[in-house]
Design an enzyme around this catalytic site. Structure first.
Site, PDB file in Angstrom:
ATOM      1  N   CYS A  11       0.794  -1.223   0.000  1.00 33.14           N
ATOM      2  CA  CYS A  11       0.000   0.000   0.000  1.00 33.14           C
ATOM      3  C   CYS A  11       0.829   1.277   0.000  1.00 33.14           C
ATOM      4  O   CYS A  11       0.280   2.371   0.118  1.00 33.14           O
ATOM      5  CB  CYS A  11      -0.971  -0.022   1.179  1.00 33.14           C
ATOM      6  SG  CYS A  11      -1.903  -1.561   1.193  1.00 33.14           S
TER       7      CYS A  11
ATOM      8  N   HIS B 156      -2.387   7.726   6.814  1.00 27.59           N
ATOM      9  CA  HIS B 156      -2.729   6.461   6.153  1.00 27.59           C
ATOM     10  C   HIS B 156      -4.148   6.098   6.600  1.00 27.59           C
ATOM     11  O   HIS B 156      -4.989   5.760   5.775  1.00 27.59           O
ATOM     12  CB  HIS B 156      -1.706   5.412   6.551  1.00 27.59           C
ATOM     13  CG  HIS B 156      -1.884   4.079   5.874  1.00 27.59           C
ATOM     14  ND1 HIS B 156      -1.842   3.925   4.503  1.00 27.59           N
ATOM     15  CD2 HIS B 156      -2.092   2.842   6.384  1.00 27.59           C
ATOM     16  CE1 HIS B 156      -2.018   2.641   4.206  1.00 27.59           C
ATOM     17  NE2 HIS B 156      -2.170   1.961   5.319  1.00 27.59           N
TER      18      HIS B 156
ATOM     19  N   HIS C 223      -9.768   2.429   0.910  1.00 27.96           N
ATOM     20  CA  HIS C 223      -8.347   2.116   0.838  1.00 27.96           C
ATOM     21  C   HIS C 223      -8.078   1.649  -0.582  1.00 27.96           C
ATOM     22  O   HIS C 223      -8.565   0.587  -0.988  1.00 27.96           O
ATOM     23  CB  HIS C 223      -7.992   1.022   1.850  1.00 27.96           C
ATOM     24  CG  HIS C 223      -6.515   0.791   1.975  1.00 27.96           C
ATOM     25  ND1 HIS C 223      -5.579   1.349   1.137  1.00 27.96           N
ATOM     26  CD2 HIS C 223      -5.804   0.033   2.855  1.00 27.96           C
ATOM     27  CE1 HIS C 223      -4.369   0.976   1.496  1.00 27.96           C
ATOM     28  NE2 HIS C 223      -4.474   0.172   2.530  1.00 27.96           N
TER      29      HIS C 223
END
Lengths: 124, 716
Positions: free
Chosen positions: B170, B303, B338
């Site tokens: 990620c 994040h 996400h």
């Protein structure tokens, strides 16, 4: 290491016959809890990739989780997820998520007890 | 510790500063950067009922999907183009248009961060594959490789003078942006399109569900009672240029990339490090790279996935890095979900918007803040003039990246004392030395001296001692390697052997905390994906295998190696058909030259699986093989100053060089000797060995890259 548990107090009739649930058809003498435990240990070795372990290495009442604990396996939360999935698949028994799972995952004994207590009822 | 220098993005000198001249985006908030910006600042959420696919047994019914109609209007479906490709092309096109950059006219590079590529198009066929591909499946499989997205961008919007695919879970597109800045600073390109893309697919959806991190309710970053993430999809690209070049051609700079830092917790393959110490260090190094104090930063785009663990640990990291300064924080993942590899770039775009609008993006959805997350959340968007802002990303294995953006205007950045204190950070143009090398091929594990001799033997047709490759990884500690699949075992064995070789060549060992790891296979864990998806489709997502999911990410093998060996630099996969090792080593040299890392172990590997090879047959690299074998390579790269400081004698000096298009490698390992796609890496390792052994200057070419190995004379 404690001798393998083969307690006569886990008597036939106290728990559902595991033999019926998994098709073992085993006689009562082998004890349903012991069958669960050995199936569980083999499942653990396979699912958690404990390649250098045999079922005999896995102590029934040793803590499963937490690093470096005696003769425990030092499993972690990812192992718990894997085990929960595999146990549900193999035995049809769900393990609750979160804090409710902590006592169930305490040891092989605890897990086997939970499984045996929650085996789905089979139609005749 | 020399790592203090890593995380520097050079260019603090006037004109060499890296600026953003173009932005393009596709997200659940709409197609286009404007749609993203408006949606974010208006507090809208793109998390809604999932419609892209059905999934029996799924843990959630929600996703942050891109509207099919809007995507089709921007980039219509086409044969051989995956959903990921289409989103990437749309975003890349917008970025280039905004920047006014034409790839044909100037040297423009492209770097794509990705993790799934054509998985949405291929996952069902992988699950059901039994040996024969029909025409439709063949077409689909061509979109499977991670590198197919950069190729699609090249075919549609190119030509690009330099192209790379990076995967670090990620943090992929954040790393792509940092690498792009390094390319500019080193004069490798005149502009770079850097970002990433990932489409939704059943594989990632069921994987995150199996890990119990998919929230059945809309994800609530930093809120009390949060229960996981909302999976999203999207793409974003930035066009980056040197400021002087942008000014010369009259381009408008949207923002400046003031600094960046990359790192790795190397703690656990899925769980964040409790306490967030490494994450805090990455934030601090990014600020230092930008020459900024915590009080100069007005906003952090976190994040913030919405998982209980991430948000709590990230809050600790932010508090530790910013100290007394209560910086405003929000996560965009409650709005765009996400987006995996695209997250770094999409959230960078949002962070840049915050600077330009002088407005702080909100932390959506609203709700009681978790008291354990002691950060100042932006509850609703509000005007605030900020001089600098940070965008942070983290990922599986503990990979981490923080990007620092400033307003484009140079004046007024931070307080006077900050400006005065801003260091003119100069990264000495240190040479890059190779100080260790290893390879695994049909002859087993070898390090440099044996490798050089063996290759001589092989090319003369001599007998070679063959060790069974299955023994090659047997030396790994069983308990610490039990989560590793075969690929991870190969990479770890290779890295360990090369690092031990490098240690032994000096008076002191290399500090593992400073070492980055770069390695991948060409096509990823195909057999793992087949097995995982077969379970998902046969038994439902509830029985997806949690422990197997992390091993499906292309950067998983190198992440496992980093965890096992305690490597603190970024762990990156650079798949590129048959030039995977070349891409890894080039990336390592570029990051070293750019001051982003201090040392690296880099190479490639391949594993063998009969069924996987049959499904991969349509792909160019595979088709050219006559026989395949397992194996791989790794070389250790560090700066000359670092090697000298620990008294290490190098194998060779390495430089990236231009080579004529018809150039051939001076030393090519015969296919029979290392018959796998990673054989370029074995050739590279061998070239280093030969250079040291015979004092030869050797050229290696592969994947559009050329490497020159030269002997180094060291006193004593």
């Amino acid at each position: 290491m404690r001798p393998k548990s083969r307690s006569a107090s886990v008597a036939c009739g106290e728990r559902p016959r595991l033999g019926k649930a998994v098709g073992l058809g085993a006689g009562c003498a082998s004890g349903s809890a012991v069958d669960t435990k050995s199936a569980l240990k083999e499942l653990m070795i396979r699912e958690l990739n404990l390649a250098n372990r045999t079922p005999d290495d896995i102590v029934d009442d040793a803590p499963l989780f937490g690093p470096g604990v005696g003769n425990g396996l030092s499993l972690d939360s990812l192992d718990a997820l894997q085990l929960a999935m595999a146990i549900e698949e193999r035995f049809g028994v769900k393990i609750p998520e979160g804090d409710g799972a902590r006592s169930i995952f305490a040891s092989v004994d605890a897990l086997a007890a939970h499984i045996d207590a929650n085996l789905p009822a089979k139609s005749a | 510790m020399s790592a203090v220098r890593s995380g520097v993005v050079p260019g603090a000198e006037a004109g060499r500063r890296v600026v953003v001249t173009g932005i393009g985006a596709v997200s659940a908030l709409g197609v286009g950067w404007r749609a993203l910006e408006n949606g974010v600042f208006e507090g809208r959420s793109g998390v809604r009922t999932r419609t892209l696919f059905d999934l029996a047994g799924a843990r959630s019914t929600l996703s942050a999907g891109v509207d099919d109609g809007a995507l089709a209007a921007a980039e219509p479906p086409a044969e051989g183009r995956s959903r990921t490709d289409r989103m990437a092309i749309a975003a890349a096109r917008e970025a280039l248009t905004v920047a006014g950059v034409a790839p044909a006219a100037t040297r423009v590079g492209v770097i794509v961060g990705g993790s799934t590529a054509g998985m949405f198009e291929t996952e069902a066929l992988l699950a059901r594959f039994e040996g024969v591909l029909d025409a439709d499946s063949t077409t689909r499989m061509r979109t499977h490789p991670l590198s197919s997205t950069v190729e699609a961008i090249g075919a549609t919007l190119g030509p690009f003078s330099r192209a790379r695919t990076v995967c670090a879970a990620c943090t992929s597109s954040a790393i792509a942006i940092a690498l792009g800045a390094a390319w500019l600073d080193e004069g490798l390109v005149d502009a770079v399109l850097a970002g990433g893309a990932d489409a939704l697919c059943r594989l990632t959806y069921s994987g995150f569900g199996a890990l119990s991190v998919l929230d059945p309710a809309p994800a609530r970053p930093f809120r009390e009672g949060r229960a996981g993430l909302a999976l999203g999809e999207g793409a974003a690209f930035l066009v980056l240029e040197r400021e002087a070049d942008a000014t010369t051609r009259g381009a408008r700079a949207l923002a400046a990339l003031a600094g960046a830092a990359l790192g790795n917790e190397a703690h656990h393959i899925t769980n964040p490090e409790p306490g967030g110490k490494t994450a805090s260090g990455i934030l601090s190094r990014a600020l230092a790279a930008a020459g900024l104090e915590p009080r100069d930063v007005g906003y952090v785009n976190a994040h913030g996935t919405g998982t209980p663990q991430n948000d709590a640990n990230e809050a600790l990291a932010i508090r530790a890095a910013f100290g007394a300064h209560r910086v405003a924080v929000s996560s965009s993942k409650g709005q765009i979900g996400h987006t995996l590899a695209a997250a770094g770039a999409l959230e960078a775009a949002i962070t840049i918007a915050a600077l330009r609008r002088a407005e702080l993006p909100p932390n959506v959805p609203a709700g009681a803040k978790d008291p354990a997350c002691d950060v100042d959340l932006v509850e609703s968007s509000r005007p605030e003039r900020i001089e600098a802002a940070v965008s942070s990303s983290f990922g599986f294995g503990g990979t981490g990246a923080s990007l620092v953006f400033e307003g484009a205007a140079r004046s007024g950045a931070g307080s006077d004392s900050a400006v005065a204190q801003r260091a003119r950070i100069e990264v000495a143009r240190d040479e890059v030395w190779v100080t260790g090398a290893s390879a695994i091929a049909p002859w087993g594990v070898v390090v440099w001296d044996a490798l050089a001799a063996l290759l001589d033997d092989v090319s003369r047709g001599g007998a070679v001692v063959r060790l069974p490759v299955t023994d090659a990884t047997a030396a790994l500690d069983a308990a610490r390697s039990r989560r590793m699949d075969r690929a991870a075992r190969l990479v770890t064995t290779l890295a360990e052997a090369a690092l031990r070789d490098a240690d032994g060549r000096g008076a002191r060992a290399l500090d593992r905390a400073s070492v980055a790891a770069l390695s991948s296979s060409a096509y990823g864990n195909v057999e793992g994906c087949m097995k995982f998806m077969r379970r998902v489709l046969d038994r439902g997502a509830a029985f997806a295998s949690p422990a197997d999911f992390p091993n499906l990410v292309p950067s998983s093998p190198v992440s496992h190696a980093a965890i096992y060996l305690g490597l603190g630099g970024p762990a990156i996969a650079t798949p590129d058909h048959a030039a995977t090792a070349e891409a890894a080593i080039a990336t390592a040299v570029e990051l070293l030259d750019g001051g982003m890392i201090d040392a690296a172990v880099a190479g490639s590997f391949e594993t063998v699986d009969a069924l996987a090879e049959r499904v991969l047959a349509p792909l160019p690299g595979v088709a050219s093989l006559r026989a395949s074998a397992e194996g791989g390579s790794a070389i250790v790269l560090e700066r000359r100053s670092s090697a000298l400081a620990r008294g290490a004698k190098p194998l060779a000096r390495v430089r990236l060089t231009d080579a004529p298009s018809d150039a051939r490698s001076d030393l090519a390992v015969p296919v029979a000797a290392a018959g796998h796609l990673g054989r370029g890496g074995v050739s590279l390792a061998a070239a280093c060995a030969r250079t040291a052994w015979r004092g030869e200057r050797l050229l290696h070419v592969g994947g559009g890259l050329a490497f020159l190995f030269e002997p180094v004379m060291v006193e004593g």
